[in-house]
Design an enzyme around this catalytic site. Sequence first.
Site, PDB file in Angstrom:
ATOM      1  CB  ALA A  59      -2.991  -4.654  -4.312  1.00  0.00           C
ATOM      2  CD  GLU A  60      -3.762  -9.211   1.606  1.00  0.00           C
ATOM      3  OE1 GLU A  60      -4.397  -9.894   2.426  1.00  0.00           O
ATOM      4  OE2 GLU A  60      -2.759  -9.607   1.008  1.00  0.00           O
ATOM      5  CB  SER A  61      -3.534  -2.026   2.405  1.00  0.00           C
ATOM      6  OG  SER A  61      -3.995  -1.066   3.323  1.00  0.00           O
TER       7      SER A  61
END
Length: 159
Positions: A59-61
């Site tokens: 998700a963060e990537s």
Amino acid sequence: MAGPLSANPEADILDAPPQMLGFQFDVVSPEFVSGRMRVTESCCQPFKVLHGGVSALIAESLASVGAYVACGFRRVAGIQLTINHLKAAVFGDEVIAEARPITAGKTIQVWEVQLWRVDPVSSKKGSLLASSRVSFVSNMPVPEHCKDAGESIRRHAKL
């Protein structure tokens, strides 16, 4: 400093941590980022299901890559990540992830990321596995020693 860039964009490293786990980026644009991976032993917790930390990493990537492209390839810094794990993906499942901006302002961006299990019969999105929201400070200057850090993302970005 970034290493040599491949002549084959498919082999470029857009974000090393998820790619080390087998994640592949499919689409990179200011409005949409997507990719996929197979759940393997290296991304499972002891009960042979996708580790929640791996879902958060994905998700963060995706949101980070999208935010970076959306602000004109200027530096972004994550300031908050929330994720709800709704269902499990088990060893061998294929997972699709998609990120879209909720807002892409000059100083703050917020992205929504969803992960789905791929239905093995139809090869389409099946069960929603996780839903995430990632917030960033954006349009920060890129340090001189990192000027080439985003070259592989630039090549993949569909502007």
